[in-house]
Design a protein around this motif. Structure first.
Motif, PDB file in Angstrom:
ATOM      1  N   MET A  42       0.837  -1.207   0.000  1.00  0.00           N
ATOM      2  CA  MET A  42       0.000   0.000   0.000  1.00  0.00           C
ATOM      3  C   MET A  42       0.868   1.253   0.000  1.00  0.00           C
ATOM      4  N   ALA A  43       1.967   1.240   0.748  1.00  0.00           N
ATOM      5  CA  ALA A  43       2.873   2.391   0.740  1.00  0.00           C
ATOM      6  C   ALA A  43       3.466   2.585  -0.657  1.00  0.00           C
ATOM      7  N   VAL A  44       3.852   1.484  -1.297  1.00  0.00           N
ATOM      8  CA  VAL A  44       4.387   1.573  -2.658  1.00  0.00           C
ATOM      9  C   VAL A  44       3.328   2.165  -3.582  1.00  0.00           C
ATOM     10  N   HIS A  45       2.087   1.721  -3.429  1.00  0.00           N
ATOM     11  CA  HIS A  45       1.010   2.258  -4.275  1.00  0.00           C
ATOM     12  C   HIS A  45       0.826   3.757  -4.050  1.00  0.00           C
ATOM     13  N   ASP A  96      14.828   5.411  13.379  1.00  0.00           N
ATOM     14  CA  ASP A  96      14.059   6.648  13.186  1.00  0.00           C
ATOM     15  C   ASP A  96      12.964   6.524  12.127  1.00  0.00           C
ATOM     16  N   TYR A  97      12.573   5.296  11.774  1.00  0.00           N
ATOM     17  CA  TYR A  97      11.629   5.132  10.662  1.00  0.00           C
ATOM     18  C   TYR A  97      10.286   5.809  10.908  1.00  0.00           C
ATOM     19  N   LEU A  98       9.820   5.866  12.143  1.00  0.00           N
ATOM     20  CA  LEU A  98       8.541   6.534  12.413  1.00  0.00           C
ATOM     21  C   LEU A  98       8.689   8.054  12.357  1.00  0.00           C
ATOM     22  N   VAL A  99       9.783   8.558  12.882  1.00  0.00           N
ATOM     23  CA  VAL A  99      10.044  10.000  12.871  1.00  0.00           C
ATOM     24  C   VAL A  99      10.179  10.505  11.436  1.00  0.00           C
ATOM     25  N   ASP A 100      10.775   9.688  10.577  1.00  0.00           N
ATOM     26  CA  ASP A 100      11.046  10.096   9.199  1.00  0.00           C
ATOM     27  C   ASP A 100       9.914   9.759   8.223  1.00  0.00           C
ATOM     28  N   ALA A 101       8.834   9.159   8.724  1.00  0.00           N
ATOM     29  CA  ALA A 101       7.691   8.830   7.865  1.00  0.00           C
ATOM     30  C   ALA A 101       7.049  10.112   7.336  1.00  0.00           C
ATOM     31  N   LEU A 102       6.408   9.997   6.183  1.00  0.00           N
ATOM     32  CA  LEU A 102       5.817  11.162   5.524  1.00  0.00           C
ATOM     33  C   LEU A 102       4.295  11.114   5.602  1.00  0.00           C
ATOM     34  N   LYS A 103       3.704  12.266   5.880  1.00  0.00           N
ATOM     35  CA  LYS A 103       2.247  12.352   6.003  1.00  0.00           C
ATOM     36  C   LYS A 103       1.589  12.312   4.627  1.00  0.00           C
ATOM     37  N   VAL A 104       0.521  11.524   4.536  1.00  0.00           N
ATOM     38  CA  VAL A 104      -0.242  11.394   3.293  1.00  0.00           C
ATOM     39  C   VAL A 104      -1.567  12.131   3.484  1.00  0.00           C
ATOM     40  N   GLY A 107      -7.276  13.118   4.126  1.00  0.00           N
ATOM     41  CA  GLY A 107      -8.470  13.808   4.583  1.00  0.00           C
ATOM     42  C   GLY A 107      -9.288  13.046   5.606  1.00  0.00           C
ATOM     43  N   THR A 108      -8.653  12.194   6.389  1.00  0.00           N
ATOM     44  CA  THR A 108      -9.363  11.474   7.444  1.00  0.00           C
ATOM     45  C   THR A 108      -9.340  12.297   8.724  1.00  0.00           C
ATOM     46  N   ASP A 109     -10.324  12.065   9.593  1.00  0.00           N
ATOM     47  CA  ASP A 109     -10.481  12.906  10.781  1.00  0.00           C
ATOM     48  C   ASP A 109      -9.496  12.596  11.903  1.00  0.00           C
ATOM     49  N   LEU A 110      -9.655  11.451  12.515  1.00  0.00           N
ATOM     50  CA  LEU A 110      -8.885  11.137  13.718  1.00  0.00           C
ATOM     51  C   LEU A 110      -7.660  10.273  13.468  1.00  0.00           C
ATOM     52  N   ILE A 111      -7.569   9.673  12.303  1.00  0.00           N
ATOM     53  CA  ILE A 111      -6.401   8.847  11.990  1.00  0.00           C
ATOM     54  C   ILE A 111      -5.565   9.597  10.961  1.00  0.00           C
ATOM     55  N   GLU A 112      -4.386  10.040  11.409  1.00  0.00           N
ATOM     56  CA  GLU A 112      -3.428  10.680  10.513  1.00  0.00           C
ATOM     57  C   GLU A 112      -2.625   9.582   9.840  1.00  0.00           C
ATOM     58  N   VAL A 113      -2.545   9.638   8.528  1.00  0.00           N
ATOM     59  CA  VAL A 113      -1.891   8.579   7.767  1.00  0.00           C
ATOM     60  C   VAL A 113      -0.479   8.999   7.360  1.00  0.00           C
ATOM     61  N   PHE A 114       0.471   8.117   7.624  1.00  0.00           N
ATOM     62  CA  PHE A 114       1.867   8.312   7.249  1.00  0.00           C
ATOM     63  C   PHE A 114       2.342   7.070   6.500  1.00  0.00           C
ATOM     64  N   VAL A 115       3.325   7.238   5.638  1.00  0.00           N
ATOM     65  CA  VAL A 115       3.986   6.112   4.992  1.00  0.00           C
ATOM     66  C   VAL A 115       5.470   6.187   5.319  1.00  0.00           C
ATOM     67  N   LEU A 116       6.101   5.028   5.349  1.00  0.00           N
ATOM     68  CA  LEU A 116       7.549   5.018   5.539  1.00  0.00           C
ATOM     69  C   LEU A 116       8.175   5.838   4.424  1.00  0.00           C
ATOM     70  N   VAL A 119      13.307   5.437   1.280  1.00  0.00           N
ATOM     71  CA  VAL A 119      14.462   4.579   1.589  1.00  0.00           C
ATOM     72  C   VAL A 119      14.104   3.584   2.685  1.00  0.00           C
ATOM     73  N   ASP A 120      13.387   4.012   3.713  1.00  0.00           N
ATOM     74  CA  ASP A 120      12.974   3.079   4.771  1.00  0.00           C
ATOM     75  C   ASP A 120      12.032   2.016   4.234  1.00  0.00           C
ATOM     76  N   LEU A 121      11.191   2.381   3.282  1.00  0.00           N
ATOM     77  CA  LEU A 121      10.297   1.396   2.680  1.00  0.00           C
ATOM     78  C   LEU A 121      11.114   0.317   1.964  1.00  0.00           C
ATOM     79  N   ILE A 122      12.132   0.728   1.238  1.00  0.00           N
ATOM     80  CA  ILE A 122      13.015  -0.245   0.579  1.00  0.00           C
ATOM     81  C   ILE A 122      13.704  -1.116   1.618  1.00  0.00           C
TER      82      ILE A 122
END
Length: 185
Positions: A42-45, A96-104, A107-116, A119-122
């Motif tokens: 899903m992150a790759v997508h 530091d993979y969580l700190v370096d994750a990027l916000k996607v 438009g969701t309310d209470l769940i903020e979505v991040f992806v690795l 480079v961390d995804l690889i």
């Protein structure tokens, strides 16, 4: 200056993910914001728009009981679900993979979505390195121009926190670095 990432949030799969998150918020009766960190296909997508998956590998910033029967049908006719067996402890991950994750921006309310981050995804795919992992890694390398050196640096740092025999991981890392080196040329 770094070009901002344009996530593939308008695809049928990404819209299915958004609905899955809305349903999760409702089913768990969330009252406080939490973060959802997505890895895997899903992150790759979300980065490339090209990968298709039916499961969402995610971890959360707070403890949450995931409904086992939470399914969403995407506009493409695929069933999408949260992989309740996903555990980031089994992946090779930089500390530091969580700190370096990027916000996607979904438009969701209470769940903020991040992806690795890319480079961390690889690096996270090095431990398993089976099935679609090689093509996922190649797509990420092509999309972002990730170098073998960047992957090796992050993976070697992540290996410092690994407990156990790392020979298998190093063998997989060599294969990933070959992929990246051939893309460098």
């Amino acid at each position: 200056m770094v070009k901002p990432i344009e996530f593939a949030t308008e695809t049928g799969l990404a819209r299915g993910l958004q609905q899955l998150i809305v349903d999760l918020q409702e089913r768990t009766k969330l009252r406080v914001p939490i973060r959802m960190y997505i890895a895997g296909g899903m992150a790759v997508h979300l980065y490339t728009g090209g990968r298709v998956t039916t499961d969402v590998d995610a971890e959360f910033s707070k403890k949450i009981i995931l409904p086992l029967d939470l399914l969403v049908e995407t506009s493409d006719g695929n069933m999408l679900y949260l992989d309740t067996n996903y555990n980031s402890s089994f992946a090779l991950l930089h500390e530091d993979y969580l700190v370096d994750a990027l916000k996607v921006p979904l438009g969701t309310d209470l769940i903020e979505v991040f992806v690795l981050n890319p480079v961390d995804l690889i690096v996270s795919k090095i431990a398993r390195f089976g099935g679609p992992d090689a093509s996922d890694i190649a797509a990420m390398i092509r999309t972002f121009g990730i170098t073998a050196n960047a992957i090796e640096d992050r993976a070697e740092h992540a290996l410092r926190g690994y407990v156990g025999n790392a020979d298998y991981l190093r063998m997989n890392l060599r294969d990933v670095l070959k992929l990246a080196s051939s893309a460098d040329r």
